[in-house]
Each structure stands twice: as structure tokens, then as C-alpha cells.
Design a protein around this motif. Structure first.
Motif, PDB file in Angstrom:
ATOM      1  N   GLY A  26     -30.304  -8.704  10.307  1.00 21.71           N
ATOM      2  CA  GLY A  26     -30.705  -8.657   8.906  1.00 21.71           C
ATOM      3  C   GLY A  26     -32.212  -8.638   8.761  1.00 21.71           C
ATOM      4  O   GLY A  26     -32.765  -7.891   7.939  1.00 21.71           O
ATOM      5  N   GLY A  27     -32.902  -9.439   9.568  1.00 22.40           N
ATOM      6  CA  GLY A  27     -34.362  -9.454   9.530  1.00 22.40           C
ATOM      7  C   GLY A  27     -34.947  -8.119   9.948  1.00 22.40           C
ATOM      8  O   GLY A  27     -35.930  -7.644   9.357  1.00 22.40           O
ATOM      9  N   GLN A  28     -34.346  -7.499  10.968  1.00 28.34           N
ATOM     10  CA  GLN A  28     -34.804  -6.182  11.395  1.00 28.34           C
ATOM     11  C   GLN A  28     -34.640  -5.158  10.278  1.00 28.34           C
ATOM     12  O   GLN A  28     -35.513  -4.308  10.056  1.00 28.34           O
ATOM     13  CB  GLN A  28     -34.023  -5.719  12.629  1.00 28.34           C
ATOM     14  CG  GLN A  28     -34.430  -4.318  13.107  1.00 28.34           C
ATOM     15  CD  GLN A  28     -33.522  -3.777  14.195  1.00 28.34           C
ATOM     16  OE1 GLN A  28     -32.652  -4.483  14.699  1.00 28.34           O
ATOM     17  NE2 GLN A  28     -33.701  -2.527  14.555  1.00 28.34           N
ATOM     18  N   ALA A  29     -33.506  -5.239   9.557  1.00 24.77           N
ATOM     19  CA  ALA A  29     -33.252  -4.303   8.461  1.00 24.77           C
ATOM     20  C   ALA A  29     -34.287  -4.453   7.354  1.00 24.77           C
ATOM     21  O   ALA A  29     -34.809  -3.460   6.835  1.00 24.77           O
ATOM     22  CB  ALA A  29     -31.846  -4.512   7.915  1.00 24.77           C
ATOM     23  N   VAL A  30     -34.608  -5.699   6.997  1.00 24.94           N
ATOM     24  CA  VAL A  30     -35.587  -5.939   5.929  1.00 24.94           C
ATOM     25  C   VAL A  30     -36.981  -5.493   6.361  1.00 24.94           C
ATOM     26  O   VAL A  30     -37.687  -4.783   5.627  1.00 24.94           O
ATOM     27  CB  VAL A  30     -35.587  -7.430   5.532  1.00 24.94           C
ATOM     28  CG1 VAL A  30     -36.739  -7.729   4.571  1.00 24.94           C
ATOM     29  CG2 VAL A  30     -34.253  -7.817   4.898  1.00 24.94           C
ATOM     30  N   ALA A  31     -37.385  -5.914   7.556  1.00 28.49           N
ATOM     31  CA  ALA A  31     -38.716  -5.534   8.050  1.00 28.49           C
ATOM     32  C   ALA A  31     -38.815  -4.022   8.237  1.00 28.49           C
ATOM     33  O   ALA A  31     -39.842  -3.405   7.915  1.00 28.49           O
ATOM     34  CB  ALA A  31     -39.004  -6.248   9.368  1.00 28.49           C
ATOM     35  N   GLY A  32     -37.750  -3.414   8.751  1.00 28.60           N
ATOM     36  CA  GLY A  32     -37.748  -1.974   8.942  1.00 28.60           C
ATOM     37  C   GLY A  32     -37.832  -1.225   7.628  1.00 28.60           C
ATOM     38  O   GLY A  32     -38.517  -0.195   7.530  1.00 28.60           O
ATOM     39  N   LEU A  33     -37.130  -1.735   6.608  1.00 28.29           N
ATOM     40  CA  LEU A  33     -37.193  -1.112   5.278  1.00 28.29           C
ATOM     41  C   LEU A  33     -38.609  -1.149   4.721  1.00 28.29           C
ATOM     42  O   LEU A  33     -39.116  -0.145   4.205  1.00 28.29           O
ATOM     43  CB  LEU A  33     -36.232  -1.827   4.326  1.00 28.29           C
ATOM     44  CG  LEU A  33     -36.310  -1.407   2.854  1.00 28.29           C
ATOM     45  CD1 LEU A  33     -35.861   0.036   2.683  1.00 28.29           C
ATOM     46  CD2 LEU A  33     -35.466  -2.339   1.988  1.00 28.29           C
ATOM     47  N   LEU A  34     -39.262  -2.297   4.813  1.00 31.65           N
ATOM     48  CA  LEU A  34     -40.625  -2.427   4.301  1.00 31.65           C
ATOM     49  C   LEU A  34     -41.585  -1.489   5.030  1.00 31.65           C
ATOM     50  O   LEU A  34     -42.431  -0.836   4.416  1.00 31.65           O
ATOM     51  CB  LEU A  34     -41.098  -3.882   4.434  1.00 31.65           C
ATOM     52  CG  LEU A  34     -40.333  -4.913   3.594  1.00 31.65           C
ATOM     53  CD1 LEU A  34     -40.802  -6.322   3.927  1.00 31.65           C
ATOM     54  CD2 LEU A  34     -40.496  -4.627   2.113  1.00 31.65           C
ATOM     55  N   ASP A  35     -41.427  -1.418   6.352  1.00 33.34           N
ATOM     56  CA  ASP A  35     -42.284  -0.526   7.140  1.00 33.34           C
ATOM     57  C   ASP A  35     -42.003   0.937   6.813  1.00 33.34           C
ATOM     58  O   ASP A  35     -42.929   1.755   6.675  1.00 33.34           O
ATOM     59  CB  ASP A  35     -42.056  -0.792   8.629  1.00 33.34           C
ATOM     60  CG  ASP A  35     -42.969   0.044   9.514  1.00 33.34           C
ATOM     61  OD1 ASP A  35     -44.196  -0.068   9.379  1.00 33.34           O
ATOM     62  OD2 ASP A  35     -42.447   0.813  10.347  1.00 33.34           O
ATOM     63  N   PHE A  36     -40.727   1.281   6.683  1.00 36.55           N
ATOM     64  CA  PHE A  36     -40.332   2.660   6.376  1.00 36.55           C
ATOM     65  C   PHE A  36     -40.864   3.086   5.005  1.00 36.55           C
ATOM     66  O   PHE A  36     -41.405   4.189   4.850  1.00 36.55           O
ATOM     67  CB  PHE A  36     -38.809   2.779   6.410  1.00 36.55           C
ATOM     68  CG  PHE A  36     -38.292   4.173   6.219  1.00 36.55           C
ATOM     69  CD1 PHE A  36     -38.253   5.066   7.278  1.00 36.55           C
ATOM     70  CD2 PHE A  36     -37.834   4.595   4.977  1.00 36.55           C
ATOM     71  CE1 PHE A  36     -37.767   6.356   7.106  1.00 36.55           C
ATOM     72  CE2 PHE A  36     -37.359   5.889   4.800  1.00 36.55           C
ATOM     73  CZ  PHE A  36     -37.319   6.769   5.870  1.00 36.55           C
ATOM     74  N   ASN A  37     -40.705   2.200   4.008  1.00 32.96           N
ATOM     75  CA  ASN A  37     -41.169   2.536   2.662  1.00 32.96           C
ATOM     76  C   ASN A  37     -42.691   2.591   2.576  1.00 32.96           C
ATOM     77  O   ASN A  37     -43.244   3.367   1.787  1.00 32.96           O
ATOM     78  CB  ASN A  37     -40.615   1.538   1.640  1.00 32.96           C
ATOM     79  CG  ASN A  37     -39.181   1.863   1.251  1.00 32.96           C
ATOM     80  OD1 ASN A  37     -38.722   2.996   1.411  1.00 32.96           O
ATOM     81  ND2 ASN A  37     -38.467   0.875   0.742  1.00 32.96           N
ATOM     82  N   ASP A  38     -43.353   1.785   3.365  1.00 28.69           N
ATOM     83  CA  ASP A  38     -44.818   1.853   3.407  1.00 28.69           C
ATOM     84  C   ASP A  38     -45.270   3.221   3.892  1.00 28.69           C
ATOM     85  O   ASP A  38     -46.214   3.814   3.351  1.00 28.69           O
ATOM     86  CB  ASP A  38     -45.351   0.748   4.328  1.00 28.69           C
ATOM     87  CG  ASP A  38     -46.872   0.677   4.318  1.00 28.69           C
ATOM     88  OD1 ASP A  38     -47.455   0.480   3.230  1.00 28.69           O
ATOM     89  OD2 ASP A  38     -47.478   0.821   5.401  1.00 28.69           O
ATOM     90  N   LEU A  39     -44.580   3.738   4.900  1.00 27.90           N
ATOM     91  CA  LEU A  39     -44.890   5.068   5.420  1.00 27.90           C
ATOM     92  C   LEU A  39     -44.517   6.145   4.402  1.00 27.90           C
ATOM     93  O   LEU A  39     -45.248   7.140   4.245  1.00 27.90           O
ATOM     94  CB  LEU A  39     -44.142   5.293   6.736  1.00 27.90           C
ATOM     95  CG  LEU A  39     -44.426   6.613   7.472  1.00 27.90           C
ATOM     96  CD1 LEU A  39     -45.905   6.709   7.846  1.00 27.90           C
ATOM     97  CD2 LEU A  39     -43.551   6.716   8.719  1.00 27.90           C
ATOM     98  N   GLN A  40     -43.401   5.941   3.711  1.00 31.63           N
ATOM     99  CA  GLN A  40     -42.982   6.898   2.685  1.00 31.63           C
ATOM    100  C   GLN A  40     -44.041   7.037   1.597  1.00 31.63           C
ATOM    101  O   GLN A  40     -44.403   8.141   1.188  1.00 31.63           O
ATOM    102  CB  GLN A  40     -41.661   6.439   2.058  1.00 31.63           C
ATOM    103  CG  GLN A  40     -40.441   6.599   2.946  1.00 31.63           C
ATOM    104  CD  GLN A  40     -39.949   8.032   3.026  1.00 31.63           C
ATOM    105  OE1 GLN A  40     -40.298   8.761   3.953  1.00 31.63           O
ATOM    106  NE2 GLN A  40     -39.140   8.438   2.064  1.00 31.63           N
ATOM    107  N   VAL A  41     -44.529   5.905   1.112  1.00 31.37           N
ATOM    108  CA  VAL A  41     -45.538   5.912   0.047  1.00 31.37           C
ATOM    109  C   VAL A  41     -46.827   6.552   0.540  1.00 31.37           C
ATOM    110  O   VAL A  41     -47.476   7.333  -0.168  1.00 31.37           O
ATOM    111  CB  VAL A  41     -45.796   4.478  -0.451  1.00 31.37           C
ATOM    112  CG1 VAL A  41     -46.998   4.440  -1.410  1.00 31.37           C
ATOM    113  CG2 VAL A  41     -44.555   3.926  -1.143  1.00 31.37           C
ATOM    114  N   ALA A  42     -47.208   6.243   1.785  1.00 31.02           N
ATOM    115  CA  ALA A  42     -48.431   6.811   2.345  1.00 31.02           C
ATOM    116  C   ALA A  42     -48.359   8.327   2.444  1.00 31.02           C
ATOM    117  O   ALA A  42     -49.375   9.020   2.349  1.00 31.02           O
ATOM    118  CB  ALA A  42     -48.702   6.206   3.722  1.00 31.02           C
ATOM    119  N   GLU A  43     -47.120   8.845   2.628  1.00 32.93           N
ATOM    120  CA  GLU A  43     -46.948  10.285   2.746  1.00 32.93           C
ATOM    121  C   GLU A  43     -46.611  10.949   1.424  1.00 32.93           C
ATOM    122  O   GLU A  43     -46.306  12.148   1.373  1.00 32.93           O
ATOM    123  CB  GLU A  43     -45.845  10.582   3.772  1.00 32.93           C
ATOM    124  CG  GLU A  43     -46.213  10.154   5.196  1.00 32.93           C
ATOM    125  CD  GLU A  43     -45.085  10.406   6.190  1.00 32.93           C
ATOM    126  OE1 GLU A  43     -43.942  10.639   5.727  1.00 32.93           O
ATOM    127  OE2 GLU A  43     -45.346  10.364   7.405  1.00 32.93           O
TER     128      GLU A  43
END
Length: 227
Positions: A26-43
Motif C-alpha cells: 500500500g505504501g508503494q502504491a501511494v508513493a508511486g502515485l505521488l511520484d508518477f503524478n509529479d512527473l505527469q504534471v512536469a510533462e
């Protein structure tokens, strides 16, 4: 109530690791989501929801590549320790016991006790299958996890390529690519190092009360002796 508490105590090791696994996943999913969305916004792309992320190829490949390396580690350790030994390690059989061992020592066939599993009392394919079932299941899970990693990895890799206006690649091209083997080997080397460390360090170091360690006062040369 008493029976429930006894069941929990008798299965506490599995339950503890199950809870820690679910928390970590669950922690991996939350942290991964935040990291993924950060990259999405940057792009300049739209963030995704939690559900969209956990069913995405990006999350699947990260999970599968770790699972396959873990099961590879256990599969190799289970199979190799039938024939290979490490003197002084509680993780190894004694050198003179290397091999599949006799039916009498393995308590199969006519040497099986009244409480032995049913397939340990028979002969033929069923006995062979049961005798090797742990390695077979671990090896199968490794292969399935490896396949899941390759399929999810291909999808995630192609999504990146399309975002860069490059052509997608076929599955065969992906599983022979540096991207795939970089992902795989960086996990394999860490798992193999962990097994090596456990086998060798347990010769000289102790953990009182642990079945993974020799008794504190056992000689360093003592092999296949557990605390």
C-alpha cells in the motif's frame, strides 16, 4: 476466544509478514502515485487517480520485477541446497548429507509415519511430484512473475516511447532490450548477495533464539545446527 488466540500465536510469523507485506504494498502504491503524478504534471499531462495508477503498467512492472527476483532467490536456494553445502552454516546440510537422501531419512514410502502426508506414502509420479513440490511451485511463481514483468514492462516502455514520438517495440524486442535486463539484473544481484551474506555470516554470527541461527555456543564449524 482462546482458540482464536492460539491460532494467531501458532500462525504469528505468517500473519506478521502478511500484514507488513500489505502495508508495504500500500505504501508503494501511494508513493508511486505521488511520484508518477509529479512527473505527469512536469510533462504537462493530467494527474491520474489512485485506482488508475494501481491498474497501470507502470505500477504492475514495479511490483512484478521485485516479486520475480524474490521467488528466483528462494527457488535457487531450495534447489541448490539439495546438492551444494556450506560448512558451518545453519542454512546448509552437512557435507556428508548432500543429495536427495534416502527414503528412510526422508520418511517416504514404507518409512512414512501414520501422520505423514498421503502422497508421501505412495510411489511413482505422485511421490516425485510431492517430493519436489516446493521447488516446482517457487519456480512456477518466478516464471509467472517474470512473464508479468515482461508484459507490463513492455506496455510501460512503449508508453514512454510513444510519448517521445518513437515507435513501440514488440514483446520479443523488449525482453532482449537493455531496459528489461537492467530492471531484472539489478534485482537479481541484490537477492543473490543477500543469500550469500546469510549463508556465510551465519557461520560466525549468532542471533539467540532464532531458528535461522546456530545456538550461541555452537562451534563455528557446526553445520545444519539450529538454535
Amino acid at each position: 476466544m482462546v482458540e482464536a488466540l492460539r491460532w494467531i500465536k501458532e500462525n504469528s510469523l505468517a500473519l506478521a509478514f502478511l500484514v507488513m507485506f500489505l502495508v508495504a504494498l500500500g505504501g508503494q502504491a501511494v508513493a508511486g502515485l505521488l511520484d508518477f503524478n509529479d512527473l505527469q504534471v512536469a510533462e504537462g499531462a493530467e494527474p491520474v487517480s489512485f485506482l488508475e495508477y494501481v491498474i497501470s503498467s507502470s505500477f504492475a512492472v514495479d511490483v512484478a520485477e521485485n516479486w520475480q527476483s524474490e521467488y528466483l532467490q528462494f527457488f535457487l536456494f531450495i534447489v541448490f541446497t539439495v546438492w551444494l553445502v556450506q560448512k558451518g552454516s545453519p542454512e546448509s546440510k552437512k557435507p556428508e548429507d548432500a543429495g536427495a537422501e534416502s527414503d528412510e531419512k526422508q520418511q517416504v514410502g514404507p518409512y512414512a509415519g501414520p501422520d505423514a502426508p498421503r502422497w508421501a506414502k505412495v510411489r511413482g509420479p505422485r511421490l516425485w511430484l510431492f517430493s519436489n513440490s516446493l521447488g516446482l511451485v517457487m519456480g512456477t511463481i518466478f516464471l509467472l512473475s517474470w512473464l508479468a514483468q515482461s508484459v507490463a514492462g513492455q506496455a510501460a516502455y512503449n508508453a514512454e516511447r510513444l510519448g517521445d514520438l518513437r515507435d513501440p517495440v514488440a514483446w520479443g524486442a523488449y525482453v532482449t532490450s537493455p531496459e528489461f535486463w537492467n530492471r531484472s539484473l539489478q534485482n537479481w544481484q541484490s537477492e543473490l548477495l543477500a543469500v550469500l551474506s546469510m549463508a556465510v555470516l551465519s557461520i560466525y554470527l549468532r542471533q539467540r533464539g532464532s531458528p535461522e541461527s546456530k545456538p550461541v555456543g555452537a562451534p563455528h564449524s557446526a553445520t545444519n545446527v539450529e538454535g
